[in-house]
Design an enzyme around this catalytic site. Structure first.
Site, PDB file in Angstrom:
ATOM      1  N   ASP A  69      -5.239  16.268  -0.068  1.00 12.43           N
ATOM      2  CA  ASP A  69      -5.515  15.311  -1.129  1.00 12.43           C
ATOM      3  C   ASP A  69      -6.831  14.637  -0.795  1.00 12.43           C
ATOM      4  O   ASP A  69      -7.137  14.370   0.369  1.00 12.43           O
ATOM      5  CB  ASP A  69      -4.373  14.305  -1.326  1.00 12.43           C
ATOM      6  CG  ASP A  69      -4.088  13.466  -0.104  1.00 12.43           C
ATOM      7  OD1 ASP A  69      -4.577  12.314  -0.037  1.00 12.43           O
ATOM      8  OD2 ASP A  69      -3.348  13.931   0.787  1.00 12.43           O
ATOM      9  N   GLU A 156       2.202   2.423  -3.572  1.00 17.98           N
ATOM     10  CA  GLU A 156       2.294   1.908  -2.214  1.00 17.98           C
ATOM     11  C   GLU A 156       1.839   0.457  -2.227  1.00 17.98           C
ATOM     12  O   GLU A 156       1.298  -0.030  -3.220  1.00 17.98           O
ATOM     13  CB  GLU A 156       1.433   2.748  -1.264  1.00 17.98           C
ATOM     14  CG  GLU A 156      -0.004   2.948  -1.728  1.00 17.98           C
ATOM     15  CD  GLU A 156      -0.741   4.001  -0.915  1.00 17.98           C
ATOM     16  OE1 GLU A 156      -1.146   3.676   0.217  1.00 17.98           O
ATOM     17  OE2 GLU A 156      -0.917   5.132  -1.415  1.00 17.98           O
TER      18      GLU A 156
END
Length: 272
Positions: A69, A156
C-alpha cells in the site's frame, strides 16, 4: 534484510476477466485496466525489510501473494520494476477527509494499472467530517475502473493530526463507517474492505460493522493472535519494506490464500 524469495513457490494463477461500466470524468478508466490473464500471475516476492519482525512459526513468508500500500510518501515508483519483483497487488491512497486528494494518487493509479498490478483505492477517514461527505468526495476522485480491487475504508485513531484528534464513541464510529461503506458499495458495485489497526479495531469493536473483508495491521505478531481469530483477507505485516523500484520504505501486505485462491478472489471481487 531478509529474503522471502526462497521460501515461496513459483506458482501461477490464471483467470478470465470482463468489461466495465462508463468511465468517471476525473480519471481515465482504460489505461492499465486488468485485461488479460497474465495479470493474474503471482510473482514470488524479492523483498527486503529494514526492520524485520520475528513472527515465529507463522510468518508472512508462508503466504504466496504479497503486495503493497502506498501514498505520497513513496514519491515516484517504478511500477514495472516493482511488479517484476513480486508486487501482486497495490492499495493506493486516494483521499482523506472531505477535501484532500493524495498528490500521488493519479500517477500511482495509472502507473500500477499500466504495469499490470491489480490496484484498489483507499480513503483515510477523518473523524471531524460527516461520513456521507467523505464518501461523496471519494467517489468524486476515484474512477470506476474495470478490474479495480474493491474500495477501502481506512479507519484508525489520528493522535498526530494537527486539526482533529477527537475520539467519538464506538457506536458512533461504527455508524459512520456503515454510512460510508453503504454509499461506496452502491456506487462501485463492490463490497468494500475495512482497514484497521489493533487498538482501533478492539476499542471500537469493528467486527460489529458488518460482514466485510478485513485488511488488518499486525507488525509484531500474526493477526490471528491479536485480532481474536477474526477472519482477514489482507494482512499488513511491515511498514519498513524494501522493494526494487520503490524509493525508501514501504508497507507490505499478504493475501490470505494460495495463488489459485487469489485468482478466484480477483475474479469474484474485481470491478466488472
Amino acid at each position: 534484510m531478509f529474503r522471502i524469495l526462497a521460501a515461496l513457490s513459483l506458482s501461477l494463477a490464471l483467470a478470465a476477466c470482463g468489461g466495465g461500466p462508463a468511465p468517471s470524468p476525473t480519471l481515465s478508466t482504460t489505461a492499465g485496466a486488468i485485461a488479460n490473464p497474465a495479470q493474474f500471475r503471482v510473482i514470488p516476492p524479492n523483498f527486503g525489510d529494514a526492520d524485520p519482525a520475528s513472527f515465529g512459526p507463522r510468518g508472512p513468508e508462508d503466504h504466496a501473494v504479497h503486495g503493497i500500500d502506498v501514498a505520497r510518501f513513496q514519491t515516484a515508483i517504478d511500477w514495472r520494476q516493482a511488479r517484476a519483483n513480486g508486487v501482486n497487488f497495490a492499495f493506493i491512497k486516494a483521499t482523506e477527509g472531505g477535501d484532500l486528494v493524495d498528490p500521488m494518487f493519479r500517477d500511482n493509479w495509472r502507473g500500477a494499472g499500466r504495469a499490470g498490478v491489480p490496484r484498489g483505492a483507499y480513503h483515510f477517514f477523518y473523524h471531524c467530517r460527516p461520513a456521507a461527505e467523505q464518501a461523496a468526495f471519494f467517489i468524486q476522485n476515484v474512477p470506476r475502473t474495470p478490474g479495480a480491487l474493491p474500495p477501502v475504508l481506512d479507519m484508525e485513531w489520528t493522535p498526530f493530526s494537527p486539526t482533529c484528534t477527537i475520539r467519538r464513541p464506538a457506536s458512533v464510529l461504527r455508524s459512520e463507517a456503515k454510512i460510508f461503506l453503504d454509499i461506496v458499495e452502491r456506487h462501485y458495485g463492490q463490497r468494500p474492505i475495512i482497514y484497521s489497526t489493533v487498538d482501533f479495531y478492539q476499542e471500537n469493536e469493528m467486527w460489529r460493522v458488518g460482514n466485510y473483508p478485513f485488511w488488518l495491521r499486525a507488525v509484531a505478531a500474526h493477526p490471528d493472535e491479536v485480532y481474536g481469530g477474526r477472519h482477514w483477507t489482507f494482512w499488513q505485516y511491515t511498514s519498513t519494506g524494501l522493494i526494487p523500484g520503490i524509493a525508501g520504505e514501504v508497507d507490505i501486505n499478504v493475501f490470505d490464500g494460495s495463488a489459485s485462491d487469489w485468482a478466484a478472489w480477483l475474479a469474484a471481487n474485481r470491478h466488472p
